[in-house]
Scaffold this motif. Structure first.
Motif, PDB file in Angstrom:
ATOM      1  N   GLU A  57     136.306  31.285 116.664  1.00 39.93           N
ATOM      2  CA  GLU A  57     136.698  29.904 116.220  1.00 39.93           C
ATOM      3  C   GLU A  57     136.559  30.452 114.404  1.00 39.93           C
ATOM      4  N   THR A  58     137.904  29.728 113.602  1.00 40.68           N
ATOM      5  CA  THR A  58     138.032  29.946 112.309  1.00 40.68           C
ATOM      6  C   THR A  58     138.311  29.443 111.831  1.00 40.68           C
ATOM      7  N   ASP A  59     137.260  28.584 110.520  1.00 41.90           N
ATOM      8  CA  ASP A  59     138.074  27.153 110.129  1.00 41.90           C
ATOM      9  C   ASP A  59     138.575  27.742 108.438  1.00 41.90           C
ATOM     10  N   TRP A  60     140.041  27.486 108.922  1.00 40.54           N
ATOM     11  CA  TRP A  60     141.081  28.284 107.832  1.00 40.54           C
ATOM     12  C   TRP A  60     141.305  27.513 106.674  1.00 40.54           C
ATOM     13  N   THR A  61     140.374  26.527 106.672  1.00 45.06           N
ATOM     14  CA  THR A  61     140.438  25.465 105.099  1.00 45.06           C
ATOM     15  C   THR A  61     138.981  26.430 104.419  1.00 45.06           C
ATOM     16  N   THR A  62     137.653  26.635 105.410  1.00 49.95           N
ATOM     17  CA  THR A  62     137.231  27.162 104.419  1.00 49.95           C
ATOM     18  C   THR A  62     136.810  28.564 105.053  1.00 49.95           C
ATOM     19  N   TYR A  63     137.563  29.626 105.786  1.00 48.52           N
ATOM     20  CA  TYR A  63     137.485  30.764 106.827  1.00 48.52           C
ATOM     21  C   TYR A  63     136.117  30.594 106.928  1.00 48.52           C
ATOM     22  N   GLU A  64     135.477  30.019 107.445  1.00 44.49           N
ATOM     23  CA  GLU A  64     134.335  30.128 107.703  1.00 44.49           C
ATOM     24  C   GLU A  64     134.339  30.592 109.721  1.00 44.49           C
ATOM     25  N   THR A  65     133.187  30.862 110.125  1.00 45.34           N
ATOM     26  CA  THR A  65     133.320  31.431 112.091  1.00 45.34           C
ATOM     27  C   THR A  65     132.089  31.343 112.211  1.00 45.34           C
ATOM     28  N   THR A  66     132.632  30.787 113.756  1.00 46.99           N
ATOM     29  CA  THR A  66     131.847  30.484 114.547  1.00 46.99           C
ATOM     30  C   THR A  66     132.181  31.197 115.700  1.00 46.99           C
ATOM     31  N   THR A  67     131.234  32.371 116.234  1.00 44.63           N
ATOM     32  CA  THR A  67     131.548  32.771 117.393  1.00 44.63           C
ATOM     33  C   THR A  67     130.444  32.722 118.494  1.00 44.63           C
ATOM     34  N   THR A  68     130.601  32.409 120.020  1.00 43.50           N
ATOM     35  CA  THR A  68     129.549  32.028 120.528  1.00 43.50           C
ATOM     36  C   THR A  68     130.116  32.809 122.104  1.00 43.50           C
ATOM     37  N   PHE A  69     128.948  33.094 122.156  1.00 42.78           N
ATOM     38  CA  PHE A  69     128.580  34.218 123.564  1.00 42.78           C
ATOM     39  C   PHE A  69     128.079  32.854 124.868  1.00 42.78           C
ATOM     40  N   THR A  70     129.165  33.468 125.960  1.00 44.29           N
ATOM     41  CA  THR A  70     129.432  32.949 126.636  1.00 44.29           C
ATOM     42  C   THR A  70     129.344  33.879 128.550  1.00 44.29           C
ATOM     43  N   SER A  71     129.022  33.489 129.643  1.00 41.87           N
ATOM     44  CA  SER A  71     128.837  34.636 130.661  1.00 41.87           C
ATOM     45  C   SER A  71     129.208  33.429 132.575  1.00 41.87           C
ATOM     46  N   TYR A  72     129.895  34.535 133.057  1.00 41.01           N
ATOM     47  CA  TYR A  72     130.716  33.970 134.242  1.00 41.01           C
ATOM     48  C   TYR A  72     130.024  34.791 135.369  1.00 41.01           C
ATOM     49  N   ASN A  73     129.443  34.237 136.103  1.00 37.99           N
ATOM     50  CA  ASN A  73     129.523  34.940 138.073  1.00 37.99           C
ATOM     51  C   ASN A  73     129.866  34.696 138.602  1.00 37.99           C
ATOM     52  N   THR A  74     131.055  35.957 139.039  1.00 34.63           N
ATOM     53  CA  THR A  74     131.837  35.941 140.129  1.00 34.63           C
ATOM     54  C   THR A  74     131.421  35.828 141.329  1.00 34.63           C
ATOM     55  N   ALA A  75     129.906  35.991 141.887  1.00 32.97           N
ATOM     56  CA  ALA A  75     129.862  36.313 142.659  1.00 32.97           C
ATOM     57  C   ALA A  75     129.571  34.345 143.480  1.00 32.97           C
ATOM     58  N   THR A  76     128.993  33.817 142.438  1.00 33.75           N
ATOM     59  CA  THR A  76     128.268  32.685 142.401  1.00 33.75           C
ATOM     60  C   THR A  76     129.804  31.248 141.888  1.00 33.75           C
ATOM     61  N   HIS A  77     130.272  31.795 141.334  1.00 33.93           N
ATOM     62  CA  HIS A  77     131.790  31.267 140.250  1.00 33.93           C
ATOM     63  C   HIS A  77     131.057  30.193 139.302  1.00 33.93           C
ATOM     64  N   THR A  78     129.568  30.704 138.466  1.00 32.65           N
ATOM     65  CA  THR A  78     128.907  29.969 138.062  1.00 32.65           C
ATOM     66  C   THR A  78     129.026  30.203 136.344  1.00 32.65           C
ATOM     67  N   LEU A  79     129.969  29.295 134.945  1.00 30.54           N
ATOM     68  CA  LEU A  79     129.867  29.363 133.848  1.00 30.54           C
ATOM     69  C   LEU A  79     128.645  29.573 133.374  1.00 30.54           C
ATOM     70  N   ASN A  80     127.722  30.520 132.327  1.00 29.68           N
ATOM     71  CA  ASN A  80     126.824  29.849 132.008  1.00 29.68           C
ATOM     72  C   ASN A  80     126.749  29.895 130.206  1.00 29.68           C
ATOM     73  N   THR A  81     126.616  28.576 130.535  1.00 35.13           N
ATOM     74  CA  THR A  81     127.030  27.978 128.664  1.00 35.13           C
ATOM     75  C   THR A  81     126.384  28.804 128.093  1.00 35.13           C
ATOM     76  N   GLU A  82     125.365  29.047 128.232  1.00 30.33           N
ATOM     77  CA  GLU A  82     124.114  30.020 127.315  1.00 30.33           C
ATOM     78  C   GLU A  82     124.154  31.237 127.071  1.00 30.33           C
ATOM     79  N   SER A  83     124.005  31.462 125.709  1.00 30.62           N
ATOM     80  CA  SER A  83     124.243  33.382 125.468  1.00 30.62           C
ATOM     81  C   SER A  83     123.567  34.095 126.356  1.00 30.62           C
ATOM     82  N   PHE A  84     124.216  35.040 126.386  1.00 27.32           N
ATOM     83  CA  PHE A  84     123.906  36.423 127.603  1.00 27.32           C
ATOM     84  C   PHE A  84     123.352  37.338 126.259  1.00 27.32           C
ATOM     85  N   LEU A  85     123.306  37.050 124.867  1.00 27.79           N
ATOM     86  CA  LEU A  85     122.414  37.831 124.041  1.00 27.79           C
ATOM     87  C   LEU A  85     121.283  37.418 123.731  1.00 27.79           C
ATOM     88  N   LYS A  86     119.822  37.803 123.301  1.00 21.93           N
ATOM     89  CA  LYS A  86     118.733  37.355 123.612  1.00 21.93           C
ATOM     90  C   LYS A  86     118.693  37.827 121.491  1.00 21.93           C
TER      91      LYS A  86
END
Length: 370
Positions: A278-307
């Motif tokens: 997402e970019t705030d077009w008044t400041t041009y500051e961007t925030t990028t988030t990473f999530t993952s979804y397990n299709t076997a359990t149909h579970t959304l993990n809102t924590e980043s898959f990156l360490k």
């Protein structure tokens, strides 16, 4: 304060001020480029002019639209050793052209390059040497994305068609009319599925039976659909949405069910890896988030898959996510739409390995061979 997804900003790239600082030879995080120092080494492995290794990875750099600077980069995926310039141009003694859109591989490790602006499809061998090239007809329209199945290449074309080409010689076998401006395409269960963007005016996925390849049926999804994945026998769709809020979800009994928001994604095994910028077009500051979804359990993990991801990655434009099918390693591709993009490498468990330049503008995806 008006916030829209970062990737809408690609349409007005001159306004983007946050960019990736390309890693040069003086960047301690960037691996040393591989450049043959002895002329006798050329042709040592494979075809063409570039010395290569068994573990080959090809980065498709889209380039800037109308700038004629699309290209393919090459690196050894066992150690991230990078060929230091435009690999495609070196191998083929010609530029790839304008707007590299897709790069796919078949079971024999042949590569198929789709170039939108220059309006062609090319077949390359496993060492990136071009063997054949065909121009797409004006009736079909400029090519976008492709999927290979059983000796045929199916390509979405902006004239509103899915075109079928023989992989043997790239001869056109037939075409099926779908919606306006089709984008990504996948195969699953004997069917092809492609998104119809209509440049923002359509809201459907086209479904084509591969065996008959005669006509399409349609399923309504979000406005302006774009990405599509086939995972675990289910079809997942991602799009811009009517308000550029980037919904994504699953087709359930012929209906679209939203799960979350994402701008870029890919799938490996049971998992869908997602990035949302997402970019705030008044400041041009961007925030990028990473999530993952397990299709076997149909579970959304809102924590980043990156360490231990570099801090700058949370404020950059993610232009693609690719996974190495041989070891599950994850690569995040970033772009500022004007200078060389970045490649951030993570192990399959999400731990950070390092970063290097893509040696081209707007890296879109990586294809891995072994």
């Amino acid at each position: 304060m008006k916030i829209r997804s970062l990737f809408y900003g690609a349409l007005c790239a001159l306004a983007v001020t946050v960019g990736f600082a390309s890693c040069g030879d003086d960047d301690p995080e960037s691996p040393a480029p591989v450049v043959p120092t002895d002329e006798a080494k050329w042709d040592a492995i494979g075809n063409g002019k570039v010395e290569m290794t068994q573990a080959r990875a090809y980065i498709l750099n889209e380039g800037a639209y109308n700038s004629n600077n699309a290209g393919i980069s090459y690196f050894d995926w066992t150690n991230d050793k990078l060929y230091s310039s435009d690999f495609y141009a070196a191998q083929n003694e010609q530029a790839a052209g304008d707007t590299g859109q897709d790069l796919v591989v078949d079971e024999d490790n042949n590569l198929y390059l789709v170039v939108y602006g220059s309006n062609y499809i090319a077949k390359l061998d496993s060492f990136g040497v071009e063997k054949q090239r065909v121009e797409v007809s004006a009736e079909l329209g400029q090519p976008r994305y492709a999927v290979e199945d059983a000796g045929y290449l199916y390509v979405t074309c902006y004239g509103g068609y899915v075109a079928k080409y023989s992989t043997a010689d790239l001869s056109l076998v037939g075409s099926v009319k779908v919606g306006a401006n089709p984008e990504y395409i996948v195969k699953d269960g004997g069917k092809l599925y492609c998104t119809n963007s209509g440049w923002g005016e359509d809201n459907r996925v086209a479904v084509i039976d591969i065996k008959s390849f005669s006509q399409a049926s349609f399923i309504e999804v979000m406005q302006n659909p774009d990405g599509i994945l086939a995972v675990n026998g289910e079809i997942y769709v991602q799009g811009y949405g009517a308000y550029y809020d980037y919904p994504w979800g699953v087709l359930d009994n012929g209906k679209f069910v939203q799960i979350g928001t994402a701008s870029k994604w890919t799938a490996f095994g049971d998992v869908i890896y997602l990035a949302y910028g997402e970019t705030d077009w008044t400041t041009y500051e961007t925030t990028t988030t990473f999530t993952s979804y397990n299709t076997a359990t149909h579970t959304l993990n809102t924590e980043s898959f990156l360490k231990d991801a570099p801090a700058e990655l949370s404020s950059m434009s993610v232009y693609g996510i690719s996974v190495n099918q041989y070891n599950g390693d994850i690569y995040i591709l970033t772009s500022d739409f004007s200078t060389n993009g970045g490649v951030y490498h993570f192990k399959s468990d999400g731990s950070y390995v390092g970063k290097f330049t893509s040696t081209g503008v707007s890296p879109r995806k990586i294809v891995f061979l072994n």
